[in-house]
Write an enzyme that holds these catalytic residues in place. Sequence first.
Site, PDB file in Angstrom:
ATOM      1  N   HIS A 290       0.877  -1.346   0.052  1.00 43.18           N
ATOM      2  CA  HIS A 290       0.015  -0.082  -0.006  1.00 43.18           C
ATOM      3  C   HIS A 290       0.966   1.242  -0.057  1.00 43.18           C
ATOM      4  O   HIS A 290       1.869   1.298   0.406  1.00 43.18           O
ATOM      5  CB  HIS A 290      -0.903   0.016   1.196  1.00 43.18           C
ATOM      6  CG  HIS A 290      -0.232   0.274   2.372  1.00 43.18           C
ATOM      7  ND1 HIS A 290       0.151   1.465   2.886  1.00 43.18           N
ATOM      8  CD2 HIS A 290       0.228  -0.685   3.630  1.00 43.18           C
ATOM      9  CE1 HIS A 290       0.763   1.641   4.082  1.00 43.18           C
ATOM     10  NE2 HIS A 290       0.741   0.205   4.473  1.00 43.18           N
ATOM     11  N   CYS A 291       0.103   2.183  -0.459  1.00 46.64           N
ATOM     12  CA  CYS A 291       0.767   3.595  -0.398  1.00 46.64           C
ATOM     13  C   CYS A 291      -0.474   4.539   0.247  1.00 46.64           C
ATOM     14  O   CYS A 291      -0.864   3.954   1.289  1.00 46.64           O
ATOM     15  CB  CYS A 291       1.228   4.249  -1.566  1.00 46.64           C
ATOM     16  SG  CYS A 291      -0.177   4.285  -2.897  1.00 46.64           S
ATOM     17  N   LYS A 292      -0.626   5.633   0.093  1.00 42.47           N
ATOM     18  CA  LYS A 292      -1.733   6.412   0.678  1.00 42.47           C
ATOM     19  C   LYS A 292      -3.193   5.906   0.086  1.00 42.47           C
ATOM     20  O   LYS A 292      -3.964   5.450   0.707  1.00 42.47           O
ATOM     21  CB  LYS A 292      -1.578   7.858   0.565  1.00 42.47           C
ATOM     22  CG  LYS A 292      -2.613   8.840   1.322  1.00 42.47           C
ATOM     23  CD  LYS A 292      -2.298  10.166   1.178  1.00 42.47           C
ATOM     24  CE  LYS A 292      -2.573  10.661  -0.159  1.00 42.47           C
ATOM     25  NZ  LYS A 292      -2.301  12.461   0.064  1.00 42.47           N
TER      26      LYS A 292
ATOM     27  N   THR B  94       2.084   1.968  -5.297  1.00 47.11           N
ATOM     28  CA  THR B  94       1.625   0.667  -5.260  1.00 47.11           C
ATOM     29  C   THR B  94       1.659  -0.042  -6.400  1.00 47.11           C
ATOM     30  O   THR B  94       2.322  -1.172  -6.538  1.00 47.11           O
ATOM     31  CB  THR B  94       0.313   0.454  -4.457  1.00 47.11           C
ATOM     32  OG1 THR B  94       0.177   1.024  -3.205  1.00 47.11           O
ATOM     33  CG2 THR B  94      -0.053  -1.080  -4.236  1.00 47.11           C
TER      34      THR B  94
END
EC number: 3.1.3.16
Length: 533
Positions: free
Chosen positions: A123-125, A131
């Site tokens: 995950h990223c934000k 991602t």
Amino acid sequence: MSNLLRVAVSKQKRRYQKNGYDLDLAYITDNIVAMGFPSEKVEGVFRNPMKDVQRFLDQYHKDHFKVYNLCSERVYDHSKFYGRVGYYPFDDHNAPQFEMIDAFCRDVDAWMKEDSKNIAVIHCKAGKGRTGLMICCWLMYCGMWKNTEDSLRFYAALRTYNQKGVTIPSQIRYVGYFGRSIRESIKYVPRNVTLKKIVLRPLPKEINLSEVQFNISVGKNCVFNSKEHNMNVVISKKKKTVVDKNKKDPKKKLTKENSEKNIDSQQQQQSQSSLSQSQQGQSSPNMQSLSASGTISSGSNVGTVNGNTLHQLGGSQFSLSDLADGNTIGNDEYISFEIGALSLAGDIRIEFTNKQDDRMFMFWVNTSFVQQLEIIPKSGLDKAHKDKNHKAFPEDFHVELTFDQLDQQQSHTTVVASAEEQTNNQHYPQSSNNVATSSSHHDNITVVASDAPQNNNNNNNLNSSNSNNATTTTTKNNISLASSQSNPVQQESNPSTTTQVSEENSAPKVEAEKIENSNASANDSETSSNSSS
């Protein structure tokens, strides 16, 4: 209400909406999961709630998951996932260090090999761009896909409804870099290069070029700022004559733009005349030419070179040159920033801004993959690529980077993978239930992927043997997808989409959902996004 907010925030990303869960989460393969940031407190209302993510992973992948956080802007206590967290941070809308991609892939590779049940949750934000970059690179690292474009399209189909997975040009470029390194068995070594000149061609619109500024960074360290350095900068502009079609007298009617040009031309002639009477200027190695319409807002004249007026702005000098109509040699408009000799190595970010430091565009390149003349089209420039109507930049706008003679031997070391390494790289597509085959490199791609969780606690499938399969056929123009991840919004608007739920733990199946590939074909950056190569 919170569920509606989460759906709104996730936009066109696929969500896991079954078995009591509603998460911004999608299975890209059986053992690769993409999701949004696991959040707490207020943010958990519209993003993935941390407690729901923990419960989901414990229920379906207990003791067999590892979470990878790509966010540089936020972290969480790793104990929330039993310490099984990999941290590979880089900024949103940016590219990572090239070495970080390889380190990430090796980490995932080691984790997968510990147990066939292990999965990687990435995950990223938002769980899409950064991602997607890492997942697409992993898909090529493990041998599932060989072609950069195929990897990008596969991820886009499994993560989104509108086929817009990785969309930032620099991020796409780095997926291409990594794909090339895998295919050519390149052991990456940063190459030292010397940047001599940057050219913007044709001229950008709706901006006074006297306000154009740029900075160059190696990673996050700024090594060159145009505001602090004197440069030899030249603007080349076409001369245009506007004729009144009614009276056929070029002096009767002029556009505002050309009227200003005539005034500027008169001012230049007057300046040249006065200078010739007082002094003869010499060509300076540090000239700067900065004006969109030829208008000089401040500064003083210092001399002439080849018939062009030299002007002084601060500590820099610049010249203006006009191209006559019909000139067959160099008959275009451009602004050239002659930097001189700037030594660079590794990941380079170049950002252009206006006087107020508002970003015009930026891009990342890696010195080990550039050509001596690196040409980056408008579609390869972050932010500028969104100018679909060409209001700010012409359709054929591009950036030219001129490097000194490149030592090809210094760029990277080519190694031949050992038999053991080749076998390891083929482990995942053979052992996984996900089968990816490319029937034609450019035409059709058929993939079979599972999005339904498997309860590794009791080694039983939550679904019937075939109910968790998503079949995707990707063509050059569209993607046809049958997926178990349903979008309630699209179901309402698409009467041909049907959802069937056989039992509580069975995943609903969307049959033959047609999705237009609005992202067209992603730019395959395997040639460094370079039209000159």
